[in-house]
Design an enzyme around this catalytic site. Structure first.
Site: not given
Ligand code: S3P
Length: 444
Positions: A33, A37, A133, A178, A180, A326, A353, A357, A398
């Protein structure tokens, strides 16, 4: 062979079986993550950003490649290091070709936010797994900000992002927790007129907020809340990426379940929005000690010493779910080897995911003799013994690594199919696992 592995050419499989107790010390690769970024903000900043501890995974390299294609110079002076020559908020150059995010949901969703504010059009594509997705969770709120993003039917990729749109900040409450989606809106908010405010049903990882602040963008945030306004400047700063808790998680479980183990995991990122598994494992009776807690690059890190301990089943507190989102594949393994029943609820997000999962773990662990009942938002797992067999990772990194942990306590060999995508988040996993004492090797 699943469609996802077809993207990587040859299918790959592992043979894993009970090895030695896990011993010694190791450092897992950089946080996925944070690495995504760091490249994104570095690219949009003014000045030169040096990223150390960068994850050399396929996901994060795909994100770096996207920015290179948009005109950002990114140097690799050594492995796990990047020098990002930022072009400023309005310095990207559009290209007339799709931008490939690979397997990375984080890459695609965050890019959707950043690219919605550009003057040019762009198209984001991904591999077979990413192409299945859900993207409406980002395209709908971005549309409310004035963006125009077309998807395939059902809100699936590719994302066709129309440039030259004037964005306006919104106040938005996420329907699902989320990071993301939150991050996509904040990145679009950099380009928007007025304030962008995001509320979350449960707090999620706050790396975007912390990093925006480190790059000098005024932002107000607290768990479950973030607010910023457009019209400022990102100023380059160096980013030290901590080791990924999610990668350490496999070793936390492996050393917990293999008798005689004592393993030290060095400099693991301990952001509280990531360490839910630690709390869950401790509730199950795990023996994990945080040593030398410190801050590195603005993030809390610690060395984690984990010793074997008998685990018992628990009802996983629902409040922990977003902080361990995760880590459920690893937790499924721990629960399958624990004494008694474990119940997981409130984790329906696991179904969207890199694979479903809940289904992939339940099917695979059942093939090894585990007793697991799937529920729509979790599972009921009765711990016991595992035997050898054949399982399929469905191209999910994973899941593949979690099955290799299960194999350390199986009475026979486990053949794990479709493991190529482990390289998306944890290149070199087999070598580190073998170094620690696990037995896992490529199948002939
Ligand atoms: C992530 C947010 C999570 C996580 C992913 C990485 C991120 O996803 O499962 O592996 O870096 O912001 P979600 O935002 O879909 O929960």
């Amino acid at each position: 062979m699943s469609a996802a592995s077809a993207d990587h050419g040859a299918a790959q499989a592992w043979i894993a079986s009970a090895g030695m107790p896990l011993r010694g010390s190791l450092r897992v690769p950089g946080d996925k993550s944070v690495s995504h970024r760091a490249v994104m903000l570095g690219a949009l900043a003014q000045g030169v950003t040096r990223v150390t501890g960068f994850l050399e995974g396929e996901d994060t390299r795909a994100t770096a490649r996207v920015f290179e294609r948009l005109g950002v110079r990114i140097e690799t002076p050594s492995a796990s290091e990047r020098i990002v020559h930022g072009v400023g908020l309005h310095g990207l150059r559009g290209i007339d070709a799709p931008l490939d995010c690979g397997n990375a949901g984080t890459g695609m969703r965050l890019l959707a936010g950043a690219l919605a504010g550009q003057a040019f059009d762009s198209v984001l594509i991904g591999d077979a797994s990413l192409s299945k997705r859900p993207m409406r969770r980002v395209t709908e709120p971005l549309a409310a900000m004035g963006a125009r993003i077309d998807t395939d039917e059902g809100g699936l990729p590719p994302l066709r992002i129309h440039g030259g749109r004037a964005l306006t900040g919104i106040e938005y409450t996420l329907p699902v927790a989320s990071a993301q989606v939150k991050s996509a809106l904040l990145l679009a908010g950099l380009y928007a007129r007025g304030e962008t405010v995001v509320h979350e049903p449960h707090p999620t990882r706050d790396y975007t907020e912390r990093m925006l602040a480190a790059f000098g963008w005024p932002i107000d945030f607290s768990p479950g809340y973030a607010r910023l306004s457009g019209g400022h400047t990102l100023r380059a700063t160096d980013v030290a990426v901590p080791a990924d808790f999610s990668s350490a998680a496999f070793f936390l479980v492996a050393a917990s379940v293999v008798p005689g183990s004592e393993l030290l995991l060095e400099a693991v990122g301990m952001n509280p929005r990531r360490t839910g598994l630690l709390a869950a494992l401790r509730l199950m009776g795990a023996n994990i000690v945080e040593e030398n807690p410190r801050a590195e690059g603005g993030e809390p890190v610690a060395d984690l010493r984990v010793r074997h301990a008998p685990l018992h089943g628990i009802e996983v507190p629902e409040a922990l779910v977003p902080d361990m989102i995760d880590e459920f594949p690893a937790l499924f393994v721990a629960a399958s080897l624990a004494q008694g029943r474990s119940v997981i609820r409130g984790a329906a997000e696991l179904r969207v995911k890199e694979s479903d999962r809940i289904a992939t773990m339940a099917t695979g662990l059942r093939a090894l003799g585990a007793r697991i009942e799937e529920t729509p938002d979790g599972a009921i797992i009765d711990g016991g013994a595992l035997h050898g067999g054949e399982v399929d990772s469905h191209g999910d990194h994973r899941i593949a690594m979690s099955f290799s942990i299960a194999a350390q306590r199986a009475s026979g060999e486990v053949r794990i199919g479709d493991v190529a995508n482990v390289a998306t988040s944890f290149p070199g996993f087999e070598a580190l696992a073998a170094q620690a004492g696990m037995r896992v090797r490529a199948a002939e």
